[in-house]
Design a protein around this motif. Structure first.
Motif, PDB file in Angstrom:
ATOM      1  N   PHE A  12     -18.429  13.213 -16.367  1.00  0.00           N
ATOM      2  CA  PHE A  12     -17.297  12.301 -16.240  1.00  0.00           C
ATOM      3  C   PHE A  12     -16.811  11.831 -17.609  1.00  0.00           C
ATOM      4  CE2 PHE A  12     -15.863   7.844 -15.982  1.00  0.00           C
ATOM      5  CZ  PHE A  12     -14.701   8.034 -15.246  1.00  0.00           C
ATOM      6  N   ALA A  13     -17.757  11.411 -18.447  1.00  0.00           N
ATOM      7  CA  ALA A  13     -17.372  10.934 -19.780  1.00  0.00           C
ATOM      8  C   ALA A  13     -16.665  12.026 -20.567  1.00  0.00           C
ATOM      9  CB  ALA A  13     -18.612  10.452 -20.536  1.00  0.00           C
ATOM     10  N   PHE A  14     -17.157  13.248 -20.436  1.00  0.00           N
ATOM     11  CA  PHE A  14     -16.563  14.355 -21.185  1.00  0.00           C
ATOM     12  C   PHE A  14     -15.161  14.678 -20.692  1.00  0.00           C
ATOM     13  CE2 PHE A  14     -15.910  18.661 -22.671  1.00  0.00           C
ATOM     14  CZ  PHE A  14     -16.508  18.652 -23.919  1.00  0.00           C
TER      15      PHE A  14
ATOM     16  N   PHE B 252      -7.459  13.400 -24.855  1.00  0.00           N
ATOM     17  CA  PHE B 252      -7.299  13.928 -26.205  1.00  0.00           C
ATOM     18  C   PHE B 252      -6.658  15.311 -26.274  1.00  0.00           C
ATOM     19  CE2 PHE B 252     -10.397  10.697 -27.487  1.00  0.00           C
ATOM     20  CZ  PHE B 252      -9.881  10.308 -28.710  1.00  0.00           C
ATOM     21  N   VAL B 253      -6.684  16.076 -25.170  1.00  0.00           N
ATOM     22  CA  VAL B 253      -6.180  17.451 -25.226  1.00  0.00           C
ATOM     23  C   VAL B 253      -4.752  17.509 -25.741  1.00  0.00           C
ATOM     24  CG1 VAL B 253      -5.305  19.279 -23.708  1.00  0.00           C
ATOM     25  CG2 VAL B 253      -7.712  18.651 -23.631  1.00  0.00           C
TER      26      VAL B 253
ATOM     27  N   THR C  70     -10.100  22.617 -29.104  1.00  0.00           N
ATOM     28  CA  THR C  70     -11.138  23.162 -29.989  1.00  0.00           C
ATOM     29  C   THR C  70     -12.336  22.238 -30.195  1.00  0.00           C
ATOM     30  OG1 THR C  70      -9.514  24.530 -31.139  1.00  0.00           O
ATOM     31  CG2 THR C  70     -11.580  24.079 -32.283  1.00  0.00           C
ATOM     32  N   PRO C  71     -12.163  20.931 -30.492  1.00  0.00           N
ATOM     33  CA  PRO C  71     -13.340  20.080 -30.717  1.00  0.00           C
ATOM     34  C   PRO C  71     -14.261  19.989 -29.501  1.00  0.00           C
ATOM     35  CG  PRO C  71     -11.349  19.010 -31.514  1.00  0.00           C
ATOM     36  CD  PRO C  71     -10.912  20.197 -30.718  1.00  0.00           C
ATOM     37  N   PHE C  72     -13.695  20.104 -28.327  1.00  0.00           N
ATOM     38  CA  PHE C  72     -14.507  19.985 -27.129  1.00  0.00           C
ATOM     39  C   PHE C  72     -15.408  21.197 -26.934  1.00  0.00           C
ATOM     40  CE2 PHE C  72     -10.840  17.273 -26.522  1.00  0.00           C
ATOM     41  CZ  PHE C  72     -11.454  16.084 -26.143  1.00  0.00           C
ATOM     42  N   PHE C  73     -14.928  22.374 -27.284  1.00  0.00           N
ATOM     43  CA  PHE C  73     -15.773  23.555 -27.184  1.00  0.00           C
ATOM     44  C   PHE C  73     -16.898  23.516 -28.214  1.00  0.00           C
ATOM     45  CE2 PHE C  73     -11.898  25.353 -25.124  1.00  0.00           C
ATOM     46  CZ  PHE C  73     -12.495  25.658 -23.913  1.00  0.00           C
ATOM     47  N   VAL C  74     -16.653  22.943 -29.370  1.00  0.00           N
ATOM     48  CA  VAL C  74     -17.713  22.768 -30.367  1.00  0.00           C
ATOM     49  C   VAL C  74     -18.799  21.843 -29.821  1.00  0.00           C
ATOM     50  CG1 VAL C  74     -18.265  21.870 -32.660  1.00  0.00           C
ATOM     51  CG2 VAL C  74     -16.174  23.221 -32.307  1.00  0.00           C
ATOM     52  N   ALA C  75     -18.380  20.734 -29.203  1.00  0.00           N
ATOM     53  CA  ALA C  75     -19.352  19.797 -28.634  1.00  0.00           C
ATOM     54  C   ALA C  75     -20.151  20.449 -27.504  1.00  0.00           C
ATOM     55  CB  ALA C  75     -18.628  18.555 -28.122  1.00  0.00           C
ATOM     56  N   LEU C  76     -19.474  21.246 -26.658  1.00  0.00           N
ATOM     57  CA  LEU C  76     -20.165  21.925 -25.569  1.00  0.00           C
ATOM     58  C   LEU C  76     -21.215  22.893 -26.093  1.00  0.00           C
ATOM     59  CD1 LEU C  76     -17.174  22.762 -23.181  1.00  0.00           C
ATOM     60  CD2 LEU C  76     -18.952  21.062 -22.804  1.00  0.00           C
TER      61      LEU C  76
ATOM     62  N   MET D 106     -20.460  29.275 -27.794  1.00  0.00           N
ATOM     63  CA  MET D 106     -19.279  28.697 -27.154  1.00  0.00           C
ATOM     64  C   MET D 106     -18.479  27.818 -28.113  1.00  0.00           C
ATOM     65  SD  MET D 106     -19.217  26.950 -23.361  1.00  0.00           S
ATOM     66  CE  MET D 106     -17.697  26.905 -22.416  1.00  0.00           C
ATOM     67  N   THR D 107     -19.060  27.459 -29.247  1.00  0.00           N
ATOM     68  CA  THR D 107     -18.324  26.653 -30.224  1.00  0.00           C
ATOM     69  C   THR D 107     -17.102  27.392 -30.751  1.00  0.00           C
ATOM     70  OG1 THR D 107     -19.698  27.479 -32.048  1.00  0.00           O
ATOM     71  CG2 THR D 107     -20.427  25.446 -30.954  1.00  0.00           C
ATOM     72  N   GLY D 108     -17.096  28.725 -30.641  1.00  0.00           N
ATOM     73  CA  GLY D 108     -15.996  29.501 -31.201  1.00  0.00           C
ATOM     74  C   GLY D 108     -14.832  29.748 -30.271  1.00  0.00           C
ATOM     75  N   VAL D 109     -14.887  29.225 -29.019  1.00  0.00           N
ATOM     76  CA  VAL D 109     -13.823  29.521 -28.047  1.00  0.00           C
ATOM     77  C   VAL D 109     -12.451  29.124 -28.579  1.00  0.00           C
ATOM     78  CG1 VAL D 109     -12.879  28.902 -25.786  1.00  0.00           C
ATOM     79  CG2 VAL D 109     -15.314  29.410 -26.018  1.00  0.00           C
ATOM     80  N   GLY D 110     -12.353  27.935 -29.141  1.00  0.00           N
ATOM     81  CA  GLY D 110     -11.064  27.471 -29.629  1.00  0.00           C
ATOM     82  C   GLY D 110     -10.734  27.911 -31.036  1.00  0.00           C
ATOM     83  N   LEU D 111     -11.683  28.572 -31.711  1.00  0.00           N
ATOM     84  CA  LEU D 111     -11.489  28.960 -33.111  1.00  0.00           C
ATOM     85  C   LEU D 111     -11.010  30.396 -33.264  1.00  0.00           C
ATOM     86  CD1 LEU D 111     -14.738  27.326 -34.591  1.00  0.00           C
ATOM     87  CD2 LEU D 111     -12.405  26.417 -34.695  1.00  0.00           C
TER      88      LEU D 111
END
Length: 430
Positions: free
Chosen positions: A376-378, A385-386, A392-398, A317-322
């Motif tokens: 909630f925090a996420f 930040f979006v 993209t950074p959020f999908f990497v964290a997920l 899932m880290t690649g969704v935004g990439l």
């Protein structure tokens, strides 16, 4: 003489699954309608982050409260109250005039909708023997993804043919129909007239157990919080649940803003990750049971192994935004939905393996509280930040968070052979 129903436990979990579908229809309705609602009510992305955040801050508060409610008043009355409440609150969405009204309604909705996981696990603990509880949890969790699958076409159709206000009313009416079915057909296993003697023995409902049910003391929250097994299943959910929150609340908006999908395209594709999630629901429990059957792996260790394998899959899932291809992005979202539900079912159902039945609703609710804090925090971070750094950074964290969860699950949870004698006696009865 009342007719006995063969396999009644599966009918009961099926009824609960229908309730979960209405729960998630109500929950998902705003995210699908978001492009239309935000436009008509002049709501910004930042304000939408606060609206979704209201649900997510009240959801973890509601989880232990409704879990305790289920343990005290029982599932029949507890789910009836919550089901009627979430249906009426969903209908009220269609009458708001601005973002503040949605903010309040989403908060109250989160409070009552938190009931389905702790209540569902309590049902699994009482209606199923230990080796079937993971599968039972997967079945009633099918409602989460099924509701999310049905929401895009239902909401889009309602908006295109009527209005976004009517869409919320339709979803609320569906929930009220289910509440009537629940009141009519559900009973606790030791009081259900259609339960056969053979099935009662199989699931652990004996005359002795039934007599002691009403005499059991209520769950003790502070004692639960002092146990490492609780934190062993709660902290992995802290890192896992933001994935589901992203799919439910942010994916349609992501497809609209970052991938250029219109409402019809969202309706055609936003349900696909939830189909994959349905498959994940049905993998976690049976796979852990298969590991026990073929490799004599204790059920808790089998669930930890399944969680770890799914956490590795989640890295995709880290690649969704990439990726540049929208189709590949949707595929990776599907992979994330499958992996998340596979690991989620295993860790949620462990509450019934590690704690007495009378505490399962409370334990699951408290764990959901911890998971909700992560969600909630996420989402609050994401909402701010979006517009500045993108998705993209959020999908990497997920994609990486569940590896941390797997480490905690193996580190904190005791092997199944060390569970308390009270739990062991219940396991033997079941």
């Amino acid at each position: 003489m009342t007719m006995k129903v063969r396999g009644l436990r599966w009918w009961m979990i099926g009824l609960l699954t229908l309730g979960t579908i209405t729960n998630y229809l109500a929950r998902s309705s705003l995210s699908v309608a978001a492009p239309t609602v935000l436009h008509h009510l002049n709501i910004s992305t930042h304000e939408y982050g606060w609206i979704t955040g209201a649900f997510l801050v009240m959801y973890p508060i509601g989880a232990p409260l409704t879990g305790y409610l289920m343990d005290r008043v029982g599932l029949r009355m507890g789910f009836l109250l919550c089901g009627v409440a979430w249906s009426l609150i969903c209908m009220a969405h269609g009458f708001v005039q601005g973002w503040v009204g949605l903010f309040v309604l989403r908060g109250v909705l989160g409070l009552v909708e938190a009931s389905f996981i702790p209540g569902g696990m309590r049902a699994a603990a009482y209606w199923f023997p230990p080796h079937e509880r993971g599968t039972a949890a997967g079945v009633f969790n099918l409602g989460t993804s099924t509701g999310a699958i049905l929401a895009p076409p239902l909401i889009a159709w309602s908006i295109l043919h009527y209005s976004w206000q009517t869409a919320f009313v339709i979803v609320g009416c569906i929930g009220l129909v289910w509440a009537g079915l629940w009141l009519t057909f559900y009973r606790h296993p030791d009081r259900h007239p259609a339960l056969s003697q053979e099935e009662a023995g199989y699931i652990g409902v004996t005359g002795e157990a039934a007599r002691h049910t009403s005499a059991e003391p209520g769950p003790k929250v502070l004692e639960i919080l002092r146990q490492r097994n609780f934190w062993g299943i709660a902290l992995p959910r802290f890192f896992a649940d933001p994935v589901w929150g992203t799919l439910v609340y942010w994916m349609p908006l992501y497809l609209y803003q970052a991938r250029g999908f219109d409402l019809k395209a969202i309706a055609l594709t936003a349900w696909l990750p939830f189909v994959a999630a349905d498959l994940g629901c049905m993998v976690g429990g049976p796979l852990s049971a298969w590991l026990k059957r073929h490799f004599d792996l204790p059920i808790v260790n089998g669930k930890r192994a399944v969680f770890t394998m799914a956490a590795v899959l989640m890295v995709g899932m880290t690649g969704v935004g990439l990726v540049s291809s929208p189709a590949m992005a949707v595929f990776l979202l599907c992979l994330g939905g499958f992996a998340h539900q596979t690991l989620s079912i295993t860790v949620i159902s462990m509450s019934a393996d590690l704690f007495p039945r009378r505490e399962v609703g409370t334990v699951t609710g408290l764990a959901a509280f911890v998971a909700g804090l992560g969600n909630f925090a996420f989402t609050m971070t994401m909402g701010w930040f979006v517009s500045r750094v993108g998705y993209t950074p959020f999908f990497v964290a997920l994609g990486l968070g569940d590896l941390i969860g797997a480490t905690l699950l193996w580190t904190l949870v005791k092997p199944s052979g060390t569970v308390s004698p009270g739990v062991a006696r219940q396991e033997a009865r079941a």
